[in-house]
Design a protein around this motif. Structure first.
Motif, PDB file in Angstrom:
ATOM      1  N   SER A 411       0.796  -1.376   0.063  1.00  0.00           N
ATOM      2  CA  SER A 411      -0.146  -0.028   0.121  1.00  0.00           C
ATOM      3  C   SER A 411       0.945   1.148   0.056  1.00  0.00           C
ATOM      4  O   SER A 411       0.496   2.146  -0.670  1.00  0.00           O
ATOM      5  CB  SER A 411      -0.951   0.063   1.165  1.00  0.00           C
ATOM      6  N   LYS A 415       1.084   4.126  -2.931  1.00  0.00           N
ATOM      7  CA  LYS A 415       0.607   5.627  -2.787  1.00  0.00           C
ATOM      8  C   LYS A 415       1.529   6.248  -3.762  1.00  0.00           C
ATOM      9  O   LYS A 415       1.356   7.330  -4.402  1.00  0.00           O
ATOM     10  CB  LYS A 415       0.461   5.795  -1.553  1.00  0.00           C
ATOM     11  N   GLU A 418       1.304   5.934  -7.446  1.00  0.00           N
ATOM     12  CA  GLU A 418       0.057   7.098  -8.062  1.00  0.00           C
ATOM     13  C   GLU A 418       0.481   8.460  -8.032  1.00  0.00           C
ATOM     14  O   GLU A 418       0.318   9.048  -9.042  1.00  0.00           O
ATOM     15  CB  GLU A 418      -1.008   6.958  -6.912  1.00  0.00           C
ATOM     16  N   SER A 424      -4.073   5.158 -11.632  1.00  0.00           N
ATOM     17  CA  SER A 424      -4.622   4.977 -10.191  1.00  0.00           C
ATOM     18  C   SER A 424      -5.456   3.841 -10.480  1.00  0.00           C
ATOM     19  O   SER A 424      -5.946   2.867  -9.348  1.00  0.00           O
ATOM     20  CB  SER A 424      -5.467   6.021  -9.629  1.00  0.00           C
ATOM     21  N   GLU A 428      -5.187   0.593  -8.091  1.00  0.00           N
ATOM     22  CA  GLU A 428      -6.242   0.436  -6.917  1.00  0.00           C
ATOM     23  C   GLU A 428      -7.350  -0.934  -7.267  1.00  0.00           C
ATOM     24  O   GLU A 428      -7.944  -1.685  -6.580  1.00  0.00           O
ATOM     25  CB  GLU A 428      -7.116   1.574  -6.581  1.00  0.00           C
ATOM     26  N   GLN A 432      -6.426  -5.677  -4.927  1.00  0.00           N
ATOM     27  CA  GLN A 432      -6.749  -4.931  -3.573  1.00  0.00           C
ATOM     28  C   GLN A 432      -7.869  -5.782  -2.742  1.00  0.00           C
ATOM     29  O   GLN A 432      -8.677  -6.410  -3.255  1.00  0.00           O
ATOM     30  CB  GLN A 432      -7.495  -3.573  -3.911  1.00  0.00           C
ATOM     31  N   ILE A 437      -3.096  -3.058  -0.753  1.00  0.00           N
ATOM     32  CA  ILE A 437      -2.818  -3.350  -1.946  1.00  0.00           C
ATOM     33  C   ILE A 437      -1.637  -4.295  -2.046  1.00  0.00           C
ATOM     34  O   ILE A 437      -0.779  -4.278  -1.376  1.00  0.00           O
ATOM     35  CB  ILE A 437      -2.286  -2.072  -2.945  1.00  0.00           C
TER      36      ILE A 437
END
Length: 736
Positions: A411, A415, A418, A424, A428, A432, A437
């Protein structure tokens, strides 16, 4: 040097380094005392800057004066050479004999050779194939091509070696022959390997021995240079296609391939790797190609590389007694099949972390297809808390891995990606679970549907498909296709519709789908076309790395539908050309995108930071902007360059020719395929950014379905029986 005729996919490198891996995984940082005792001495790679203000490199040799590099002049009007000594290049010396060959004989230089007789030779292109030139004392070139006049038009010399007595040995890549000529007379010939391109090295010679790559492409055959009697054949256990053979002294030979530099002896008593190529240029075949490899003095080697843009690099390989024999840390990467994108990322990672050893292993190599047994073996390893650090999850049961805790939480990395511009929706949506993620795809394929409206409507549901098949007994639903392509594509198209609340497949709906598929196959007279036009009796589907494909050719002008999975901008040429020819518009298929090169980190990895660092390399512009035929990039900054590119001069010139058969008339045709327009490209990118539904099907389920559908198609079992068997086998697999 020779222009490469075939674009090669990245090679896959499987290294036997369990001992080294055992030393560096799970041990943590070693003490200063241990480091002090670390073994030293290994071959290292370094770059030699090419001479300034020169033209393109043409070849190199190593003689009494040392390393000599041949180049064209900056204006490409004449040829010259440089000597490398004391880390410097000499002033250029014009090679008048090469210039004479160009001006007087009208030949364009291909490659340079230094014969065992001490003379200089060169291959050169003419309108009558490849000729062999040698240098005369007066500075002129003499054509010493050993073929008779009648053979010259078809001669295509790929390799040359000249023995001490002047006997000329040649390899012809088109007819896979190795021939030796003395004073113009053929004195020895044998079958060589069936080369895939004229880059293939087929033969080399020392003062006493001739070495040939065996026809099995894994062995080396040794012959006497005196009488051509066979001395020995040794097996290397490696694929020697695109390798270079290099003679040493006293019966020692070397061969270099993507795995590294290897030493062997003619009697087979020694076979060893002296330099691991995984962290070097030789393992960079997605973007750089090895054009020439020669030995200098005292086990120094030189490699000349070029890329598709005709940039060149000269690398030196020499033993450094102060270099650590083993790298401090090891990162292990695994994928079921070889991946060009992964290889690109490995090279980027090596640039950033030169002291980290990288091992990239795969379940299969080349054109092999992974099996359920490969996956089960891997599953047992991962569930036992071992396995590679980085996992490329294509074809693997990713959902099960997430449930069983095999994959690490990414995760935080997601981030950051992104924020750097990775799309995205693919970050995502792909892997997930419970707000975390666990994997991120480096590429995506885009399935699209196009055709006439009535046929597109038939693809909306199983019921509409069934109704169309019954109401149109004399009508093809899809274009040029086969039963297995159609069957597997339909299974994937309606997979979500067939799923129950428990996650299994409805036997009733699957039976209905199979019945519709059988009727569609009959309506389209698939058996007639398959028997008449398809060369292989084997199924086409297992050879494809796609989930959706009902067509293998440019469509004909007709009323039909087609489902195609586009694997990049270059691959979109065929799809858009076909759609335009049929007068149809593309649309997305149920909002699907197909994640490719799905990267995750093993939760049991002892190298989590290095693993995350490798994943970051997958999403750099260097990797993402290279056309790897593995899907569209997922980095927005690269996608944004596409509209300008397709309308640029370079994009306008970049067309592909396709020739095929009209399966209705039986006539052959040729089609020039071009990129979509700027507007179409912008719409395609917008489509990609809007897709929300990842389609991920593991290999075991697909293989199971394909095998059972084949039984139904050949009337060995009914649609109802086929549906029952498929559901039972899938339920058993998912419960394991």
């Amino acid at each position: 040097m020779k222009e490469r005729k075939i674009w090669k996919r990245a090679a896959v490198f499987m290294l036997s380094s369990g001992l080294i891996a055992g030393m560096f995984t799970g041990c943590g940082r070693r003490s200063q005392e241990e480091k002090a005792l670390q073994a030293k001495g290994r071959f290292v790679e370094s770059e030699i800057a090419l001479p300034e203000g020169t033209g393109r490199p043409l070849g190199m040799e190593y003689g009494e004066e040392g390393l000599r590099l041949y180049t064209s002049s900056a204006d490409e009007q004449y040829y010259q050479s440089y000597i490398y000594e004391n880390d410097m290049w000499s002033a250029p010396r014009e090679e008048k004999w090469l210039t004479d060959g160009k001006e007087r004989l009208g030949m364009n230089l291909v490659d340079i050779y230094l014969g065992r007789d001490g003379k200089n030779y060169a291959t050169a292109e003419t309108g009558q194939g490849i000729h062999l030139l040698t240098a005369e004392e007066d500075g002129t070139a003499r054509d010493v091509t050993p073929f008779k006049e009648a053979d010259q038009e078809t001669a295509d010399i790929s390799d040359v070696t000249v023995l001490r007595d002047g006997t000329i040995g040649i390899g012809e890549y088109r007819n896979a022959m190795v021939e030796f000529y003395k004073a113009g007379e053929l004195v020895f010939s044998t079958e060589g390997i069936q080369a895939g391109s004229e880059e293939q090295i087929m033969l080399e010679a020392s003062d006493k021995t001739i070495a040939l790559v065996g026809q099995d492409t894994t062995s080396i055959e040794f012959y006497s240079a005196a009488d051509f009697a066979k001395k020995n054949t040794i097996s290397t256990g490696q694929n020697l296609q695109d390798c270079f053979l290099v003679p040493g002294e006293g019966g020692v030979w070397y061969f270099v391939n993507a795995k590294g530099i290897h030493r062997v002896t003619e009697d087979g008593s020694i076979s060893e790797m002296i330099m691991d190529g995984i962290n070097g240029m030789m393992n960079n075949e997605v973007t750089w190609f090895l054009r020439r490899f020669i030995m200098g003095s005292e086990e120094e080697f030189y490699g000349l590389y070029s890329n598709a843009d005709q940039d060149w690099k000269l690398m030196k390989y020499a033993f450094d007694k102060e270099a650590a024999a083993f790298r401090e840390e090891t990162l292990r990467i695994f994928s079921m099949k070889e991946s060009s994108t992964v290889t690109l990322a490995v090279n980027e990672f090596k640039r950033r972390y030169p002291d980290v050893q990288v091992e990239y292993n795969t379940a299969v190599t080349g054109e092999e297809t992974p099996t359920a047994d490969h996956i089960r073996t891997l599953n047992a390893e991962l569930l036992g808390g071992s396995g590679a650090d980085v996992l490329i999850l294509d074809g693997l049961p990713m959902e099960s891995y997430m449930e069983k805790g095999v994959l690490a939480d990414l995760s935080g990395l997601a981030k950051g990606l992104e924020q750097s511009g990775v799309l995205s929706n693919v970050i995502e949506g792909t892997a997930q679970k419970d707000g975390k993620i666990y994997a991120i795809p480096a590429r995506v394929n885009i399935p699209v549907l196009f055709g006439t409206q009535n046929e597109k409507n038939a693809c909306e549901s199983i019921d509409s498909l069934h109704a169309y098949a019954q109401e149109n007994p004399d009508k093809r639903l899809f274009g040029v296709t086969s039963h297995d392509l159609t069957g597997m594509t339909l299974f994937h198209m309606f997979y979500e519709e067939m799923k129950t609340e428990e996650g299994t497949i409805s036997e009733e709906k699957l039976s209905s789908l199979i019945s519709a598929w059988m009727q569609i196959s009959k309506n389209g007279d698939f058996q007639k076309y398959e028997k008449e036009y398809f060369e292989s009796e084997e199924s086409i589907w297992p050879l494809l790395d796609k989930s959706f494909c009902t067509s293998q050719t440019v469509p004909e002008e007709d009323t039909y539908a087609d489902v195609i999975e586009m694997e990049g901008l270059m691959a979109s040429q065929m799809v858009y050309t076909g759609a335009k020819k049929a007068g149809n518009q593309l649309q997305d298929l149920k909002g699907y995108y197909v994640p490719k090169v799905i990267a995750g980190v093993n939760a049991s990895s002892k190298q989590p930071k290095l693993s995350n660092a490798f994943l970051e390399c997958l999403f750099t512009e260097t990797v993402q902007q290279t056309e790897a035929w593995e899907g569209f990039p997922v980095l927005n900054s690269v996608l944004e360059t596409y509209p300008d590119y397709v309308e640029s001069k370079e994009g306008q010139k970049h067309t592909m020719q396709y020739s095929g058969i009209n399966y209705v008339t039986g006539e052959r045709y040729e089609e020039t395929m071009t990129y979509p327009t700027r507007e179409e490209t912008e719409a395609l990118i917008a489509m990609l950014k809007g897709l929300k539904s990842p389609f991920i099907q593991d290999r075991i389920i697909s293989d199971t379905v394909q095998k059972e559908l084949e039984k139904c198609y050949t009337k060995k079992q009914s649609p109802e029986e086929t549906a029952k068997v498929i559901c039972r086998k899938i339920d058993t697999y998912l419960a394991e």
